[in-house]
Structure formats: structure tokens, C-alpha cells
Design a protein around this motif. Structure first.
Motif, PDB file in Angstrom:
ATOM      1  N   GLU A   1      36.910  45.863  43.345  1.00  9.28           N
ATOM      2  CA  GLU A   1      35.478  46.072  43.557  1.00  9.28           C
ATOM      3  C   GLU A   1      34.759  46.453  42.269  1.00  9.28           C
ATOM      4  O   GLU A   1      33.603  46.092  42.052  1.00  9.28           O
ATOM      5  N   THR A   2      35.430  47.199  41.386  1.00  5.64           N
ATOM      6  CA  THR A   2      34.810  47.553  40.108  1.00  5.64           C
ATOM      7  C   THR A   2      34.591  46.303  39.262  1.00  5.64           C
ATOM      8  O   THR A   2      33.525  46.118  38.655  1.00  5.64           O
ATOM      9  N   MET A   3      35.607  45.430  39.237  1.00  3.72           N
ATOM     10  CA  MET A   3      35.474  44.176  38.499  1.00  3.72           C
ATOM     11  C   MET A   3      34.349  43.324  39.070  1.00  3.72           C
ATOM     12  O   MET A   3      33.529  42.755  38.345  1.00  3.72           O
ATOM     13  N   LEU A   4      34.303  43.227  40.414  1.00  2.14           N
ATOM     14  CA  LEU A   4      33.284  42.415  41.064  1.00  2.14           C
ATOM     15  C   LEU A   4      31.889  42.945  40.757  1.00  2.14           C
ATOM     16  O   LEU A   4      30.952  42.173  40.516  1.00  2.14           O
ATOM     17  N   ALA A   5      31.749  44.269  40.747  1.00  2.00           N
ATOM     18  CA  ALA A   5      30.446  44.866  40.423  1.00  2.00           C
ATOM     19  C   ALA A   5      30.048  44.552  38.986  1.00  2.00           C
ATOM     20  O   ALA A   5      28.874  44.271  38.700  1.00  2.00           O
ATOM     21  N   THR A   6      31.018  44.571  38.065  1.00  3.15           N
ATOM     22  CA  THR A   6      30.726  44.253  36.667  1.00  3.15           C
ATOM     23  C   THR A   6      30.290  42.802  36.524  1.00  3.15           C
ATOM     24  O   THR A   6      29.327  42.487  35.816  1.00  3.15           O
ATOM     25  N   ILE A   7      30.994  41.905  37.219  1.00  2.00           N
ATOM     26  CA  ILE A   7      30.646  40.479  37.164  1.00  2.00           C
ATOM     27  C   ILE A   7      29.248  40.247  37.724  1.00  2.00           C
ATOM     28  O   ILE A   7      28.429  39.532  37.134  1.00  2.00           O
ATOM     29  N   ARG A   8      28.961  40.865  38.878  1.00  2.00           N
ATOM     30  CA  ARG A   8      27.640  40.673  39.484  1.00  2.00           C
ATOM     31  C   ARG A   8      26.539  41.215  38.582  1.00  2.00           C
ATOM     32  O   ARG A   8      25.462  40.625  38.466  1.00  2.00           O
ATOM     33  N   GLY A   9      26.806  42.348  37.939  1.00  2.00           N
ATOM     34  CA  GLY A   9      25.819  42.899  37.017  1.00  2.00           C
ATOM     35  C   GLY A   9      25.543  41.970  35.856  1.00  2.00           C
ATOM     36  O   GLY A   9      24.386  41.777  35.452  1.00  2.00           O
ATOM     37  N   ALA A  10      26.592  41.342  35.314  1.00  2.93           N
ATOM     38  CA  ALA A  10      26.423  40.412  34.204  1.00  2.93           C
ATOM     39  C   ALA A  10      25.673  39.151  34.646  1.00  2.93           C
ATOM     40  O   ALA A  10      24.860  38.606  33.893  1.00  2.93           O
ATOM     41  N   ILE A  11      25.943  38.696  35.874  1.00  2.00           N
ATOM     42  CA  ILE A  11      25.241  37.519  36.387  1.00  2.00           C
ATOM     43  C   ILE A  11      23.746  37.809  36.515  1.00  2.00           C
ATOM     44  O   ILE A  11      22.901  37.007  36.112  1.00  2.00           O
ATOM     45  N   LEU A  12      23.411  38.977  37.075  1.00  2.00           N
ATOM     46  CA  LEU A  12      22.001  39.324  37.257  1.00  2.00           C
ATOM     47  C   LEU A  12      21.297  39.513  35.924  1.00  2.00           C
ATOM     48  O   LEU A  12      20.132  39.129  35.770  1.00  2.00           O
ATOM     49  N   ALA A  13      21.995  40.115  34.955  1.00  2.00           N
ATOM     50  CA  ALA A  13      21.382  40.374  33.651  1.00  2.00           C
ATOM     51  C   ALA A  13      21.478  39.176  32.722  1.00  2.00           C
ATOM     52  O   ALA A  13      20.880  39.177  31.648  1.00  2.00           O
TER      53      ALA A  13
ATOM     54  N   VAL B   1      32.316  34.492  28.070  1.00  2.00           N
ATOM     55  CA  VAL B   1      31.682  33.356  28.727  1.00  2.00           C
ATOM     56  C   VAL B   1      30.286  33.722  29.223  1.00  2.00           C
ATOM     57  O   VAL B   1      29.893  34.894  29.220  1.00  2.00           O
ATOM     58  N   ALA B   2      29.570  32.704  29.656  1.00  2.00           N
ATOM     59  CA  ALA B   2      28.279  32.904  30.325  1.00  2.00           C
ATOM     60  C   ALA B   2      28.533  32.827  31.824  1.00  2.00           C
ATOM     61  O   ALA B   2      28.823  31.747  32.351  1.00  2.00           O
ATOM     62  N   PRO B   3      28.483  33.939  32.555  1.00  2.00           N
ATOM     63  CA  PRO B   3      28.813  33.913  33.986  1.00  2.00           C
ATOM     64  C   PRO B   3      27.765  33.166  34.799  1.00  2.00           C
ATOM     65  O   PRO B   3      26.564  33.353  34.600  1.00  2.00           O
ATOM     66  N   CYS B   4      28.238  32.325  35.714  1.00  2.00           N
ATOM     67  CA  CYS B   4      27.328  31.527  36.554  1.00  2.00           C
ATOM     68  C   CYS B   4      27.368  31.941  38.019  1.00  2.00           C
ATOM     69  O   CYS B   4      26.389  31.748  38.734  1.00  2.00           O
ATOM     70  N   GLY B   5      28.501  32.466  38.487  1.00  2.00           N
ATOM     71  CA  GLY B   5      28.609  32.835  39.894  1.00  2.00           C
ATOM     72  C   GLY B   5      30.049  33.140  40.262  1.00  2.00           C
ATOM     73  O   GLY B   5      30.946  33.107  39.416  1.00  2.00           O
ATOM     74  N   VAL B   6      30.264  33.422  41.534  1.00  2.00           N
ATOM     75  CA  VAL B   6      31.584  33.730  42.059  1.00  2.00           C
ATOM     76  C   VAL B   6      31.814  32.875  43.303  1.00  2.00           C
ATOM     77  O   VAL B   6      30.921  32.731  44.140  1.00  2.00           O
ATOM     78  N   MET B   7      33.013  32.287  43.414  1.00  2.00           N
ATOM     79  CA  MET B   7      33.386  31.531  44.608  1.00  2.00           C
ATOM     80  C   MET B   7      34.525  32.261  45.302  1.00  2.00           C
ATOM     81  O   MET B   7      35.524  32.617  44.670  1.00  2.00           O
ATOM     82  N   PHE B   8      34.363  32.490  46.616  1.00  2.00           N
ATOM     83  CA  PHE B   8      35.379  33.173  47.407  1.00  2.00           C
ATOM     84  C   PHE B   8      36.107  32.153  48.267  1.00  2.00           C
ATOM     85  O   PHE B   8      35.487  31.285  48.882  1.00  2.00           O
ATOM     86  N   GLY B   9      37.430  32.251  48.315  1.00  2.00           N
ATOM     87  CA  GLY B   9      38.209  31.326  49.124  1.00  2.00           C
ATOM     88  C   GLY B   9      39.628  31.807  49.222  1.00  2.00           C
ATOM     89  O   GLY B   9      39.895  33.002  49.338  1.00  2.00           O
ATOM     90  N   ARG B  10      40.590  30.870  49.194  1.00  2.00           N
ATOM     91  CA  ARG B  10      41.999  31.261  49.216  1.00  2.00           C
ATOM     92  C   ARG B  10      42.315  32.182  48.048  1.00  2.00           C
ATOM     93  O   ARG B  10      43.182  33.039  48.114  1.00  2.00           O
ATOM     94  N   ALA B  11      41.626  31.986  46.948  1.00  2.00           N
ATOM     95  CA  ALA B  11      41.632  32.921  45.838  1.00  2.00           C
ATOM     96  C   ALA B  11      40.184  33.035  45.392  1.00  2.00           C
ATOM     97  O   ALA B  11      39.370  32.144  45.663  1.00  2.00           O
ATOM     98  N   ASN B  12      39.828  34.130  44.734  1.00  2.00           N
ATOM     99  CA  ASN B  12      38.457  34.333  44.301  1.00  2.00           C
ATOM    100  C   ASN B  12      38.316  33.926  42.837  1.00  2.00           C
ATOM    101  O   ASN B  12      39.180  34.252  42.015  1.00  2.00           O
ATOM    102  N   TYR B  13      37.243  33.233  42.532  1.00  2.00           N
ATOM    103  CA  TYR B  13      37.072  32.660  41.204  1.00  2.00           C
ATOM    104  C   TYR B  13      35.722  33.034  40.592  1.00  2.00           C
ATOM    105  O   TYR B  13      34.684  33.010  41.269  1.00  2.00           O
ATOM    106  N   LEU B  14      35.758  33.339  39.302  1.00  2.00           N
ATOM    107  CA  LEU B  14      34.538  33.415  38.507  1.00  2.00           C
ATOM    108  C   LEU B  14      34.215  32.009  38.036  1.00  2.00           C
ATOM    109  O   LEU B  14      35.098  31.288  37.552  1.00  2.00           O
ATOM    110  N   VAL B  15      32.980  31.599  38.194  1.00  2.00           N
ATOM    111  CA  VAL B  15      32.511  30.330  37.645  1.00  2.00           C
ATOM    112  C   VAL B  15      31.698  30.672  36.407  1.00  2.00           C
ATOM    113  O   VAL B  15      30.738  31.450  36.485  1.00  2.00           O
ATOM    114  N   ALA B  16      32.084  30.136  35.262  1.00  2.00           N
ATOM    115  CA  ALA B  16      31.435  30.524  34.013  1.00  2.00           C
ATOM    116  C   ALA B  16      31.405  29.343  33.053  1.00  2.00           C
ATOM    117  O   ALA B  16      32.214  28.415  33.149  1.00  2.00           O
TER     118      ALA B  16
END
Length: 336
Positions: free
Chosen positions: A148-160, A180-195
Motif C-alpha cells: 500500500e505504501t508503494m501504491l500510494a507513492t505511485i499514485r502520488g507521482a501519477i497525479l503530480a 520513468v514517467a508513470p502513466c497508470g496502474v493495471m490490476f489483474g493476475r499481477a499488478n503492473y505499473l504502466v510507464a
């Protein structure tokens, strides 16, 4: 019919209250699946019923919104809506996503606490009965989990729209530091950063469970111009992105009925054949994940195209055969 129209007017009011920038007449017509003239009449009804409705100038068109929201009476959720919210939280928890499940459970509590006690008491028996009568079937396969800490950091970078740095450890390869330049997150069988790569602009996916030391960096790193996460995700059969190809599958008459009800891909088309079989066509990347899925159809599906999908399927079959041949005989297992 009058009741249906009243429900649609209330639904439009909810949409106007939920939109910060407001809705145009064309957007009202699209969202409610009505003609423009009907949308005009419904807008007028909302204005008459909700005096807080305001007109917003947005040349070359006008928009309407309801500032301040609607009352709890007008926004009371239905039993079905509460059940689906509860079910979504259960599904996330069963999939190993306690943080995301807790967020939905918190939303459910807030909704219930905002409801009048008489309304909640009226819904409670049906809600309890449906929750007991429905459950989530736990499926085999990897449970991705999410830091959850990682996810919060990723979401913060996406918004900013700030650069995101992390160490990425791929199996069989040396761990590398990436920015990288973060673009979004995809949730599925595994969770992925799209960047996107900051130099080439190429969009890639990174599994969250292989990332560590994740931190937002100073600076500005927006996604590529016109990047659309939904469009990116819909290009592949699953998560993996590679060359997009024309896929053609033949499903036997025995599996045709199931194939017609299956959502293979957003670009799919189905062609019924004289012998009762069905031809499925779509354009996608992700041949490996498609091959994995085709295993579940057994001999009911034949790959007509592309050749690379056949090769991937053959490779997966060969790998499975090698694993079987390397396994100890049953009597040896029992002996231990």
C-alpha cells in the motif's frame, strides 16, 4: 412510464451533482441513451426540481451542474448497489488486496452512516440475506498482493506527473535502477505499473511485486501526449504487450454456445459456420497469455492464425511435457 421518467430525471440530477465541470446536452443524451430533445426536457425538469442547478458557460457550448450535491434522501443507495459494493470488497480481499478492500469497506460504512436509520432498517434484512446468499469463488492462480505504501507513492507521482524511480528485478536478470514517467496502474493476475521511458517515450509495464525502493523524483514527467490507459490495456489479450496481430480461432460445435457468450476481446467478431462451429476474430497482442487461456478450451479450439500464436502454444506444451517427464514416478513419491 411516468415512474421511469421520474427515475431518469433523478439519475440526471445525480450525474449533474457528481460532475465538477457539469454536463452538456449532448453528454446528457449520451449518458442516458436518449435523444437531444428528450435530454432538453429532462434538463428543464431537473432545473424545476432542483433550484441549485446552475448554467456554466463553456464556449461553444453550455453546461449544467448542481453545486453542493443532493440530499441524503435523494442519494440513498439501493440494496443491489450496497451488495455489489460489499461483493467488490470481498473479491479484492480474496485476491490478496487488503488495502484496496479496506478502502471499499470504508466507503460502504460512510454510505451507511449517511443514510437515515429508517431507510437503513428497511434495507438491512434484504442486504443481509443477499450477502449470505452470494459469495466469491476463489480461483487458482497467483495472488498479486499490493504494497500500500508503494501504491500510494505511485499514485502520488501519477497525479503530480513527476518522475518515478525504482529498482526493478526481473527473474534471471540483474536488478536495474529505472526512472520513468508513470502513466497508470493495471490490476489483474499481477499488478503492473504502466510507464513511459523518459528518453524514447516507449510505454512499458512493470510488475509491482518486482519493484523496490520506489520514490517520486523532483521534476516533470507527464505521460506521452494522447496516451490512453484504457486503449493501451485493450490492445492485448491480457497484460503483456507485444506485436499486435490478427487472431483467428475456430471453435467446434460443442464449444460454440460458450464461445458466443464469451468476451474474448473488445475488437472481437464472431461468424457462425454451417456445421455449427464459430470463427472468432480479433486484433491483439499478448500471445502467451492467449495461449494460456486456450489451454482451458482443450480440443474445442483450433488456432487458424497467427502462426506465432501456434508457435507460442507449441512452446508452452513442450515446456509442460518436459516438466512432466522430469517429475518423479508416483511410487517414488509415495515411498518418501
Amino acid at each position: 412510464m411516468r415512474h421511469d421518467k421520474a427515475a431518469m430525471v433523478l439519475e440526471l440530477a445525480r450525474r449533474l451533482a457528481a460532475s465538477a465541470e457539469g454536463l452538456s446536452l449532448d453528454e446528457m443524451a449520451r449518458d442516458l441513451n436518449v435523444g437531444r430533445r428528450t435530454a432538453e426536457r429532462m434538463r428543464d425538469a431537473v432545473i424545476a426540481l432542483f433550484p441549485a442547478t446552475e448554467e456554466v458557460s463553456d464556449p461553444p457550448q453550455k453546461r449544467w451542474r448542481i453545486r453542493g450535491g443532493l440530499s441524503a434522501f435523494e442519494q440513498a443507495p439501493t440494496t443491489t448497489e450496497l451488495v455489489e459494493l460489499n461483493r467488490a470488497a470481498q473479491a479484492l480481499r480474496a485476491a490478496g488486496e487488503p488495502g484496496r478492500a479496506a478502502a471499499l469497506e470504508g466507503l460502504e460504512r460512510k454510505l451507511k452512516s449517511a443514510m437515515r436509520s429508517t431507510t437503513l432498517n428497511r434495507l438491512a434484512p434484504d442486504l443481509e440475506a443477499l450477502v449470505r446468499a452470494e459469495t466469491i469463488a476463489v480461483q487458482a492462480g497467483p495472488r498479486p498482493g499490493a504494497d500500500e505504501t508503494m501504491l500510494a507513492t505511485i499514485r502520488g507521482a501519477i497525479l503530480a506527473q513527476s518522475p518515478l524511480a525504482f529498482i526493478y528485478a526481473r527473474p534471471g536478470a540483474e536488478a536495474r535502477r529505472r526512472t520513468v514517467a508513470p502513466c497508470g496502474v493495471m490490476f489483474g493476475r499481477a499488478n503492473y505499473l504502466v510507464a513511459a521511458d523518459r528518453d524514447s517515450g516507449k510505454v512499458q509495464t512493470f510488475r509491482l511485486d518486482r519493484m523496490s525502493a520506489v520514490e517520486a523524483q523532483p521534476g516533470f514527467a507527464p505521460p506521452p501526449a494522447a496516451f490512453d490507459l484504457s486503449a493501451f490495456a485493450s490492445q492485448s489479450f491480457g497484460i503483456y504487450q507485444d506485436e499486435i496481430e490478427d487472431v483467428v480461432l475456430s471453435v467446434t460445435p460443442a464449444g460454440a454456445a460458450e464461445a458466443r457468450g464469451w468476451r474474448w476481446h473488445p475488437t472481437q467478431s464472431l461468424e457462425d459456420q454451417p456445421d455449427g462451429s464459430v470463427i472468432v476474430r480479433f486484433r491483439a497482442s499478448g500471445m502467451r497469455e492467449l495461449a494460456w487461456h486456450l489451454f482451458t478450451w482443450g480440443d474445442q479450439v483450433t488456432i487458424l492464425a497467427p502462426h506465432r500464436l501456434k508457435a507460442v502454444m507449441a512452446g508452452e506444451l513442450a515446456a509442460a511435457q518436459r516438466a512432466l517427464e522430469a517429475a518423479p514416478a508416483p511410487d517414488q513419491v509415495h515411498r518418501h
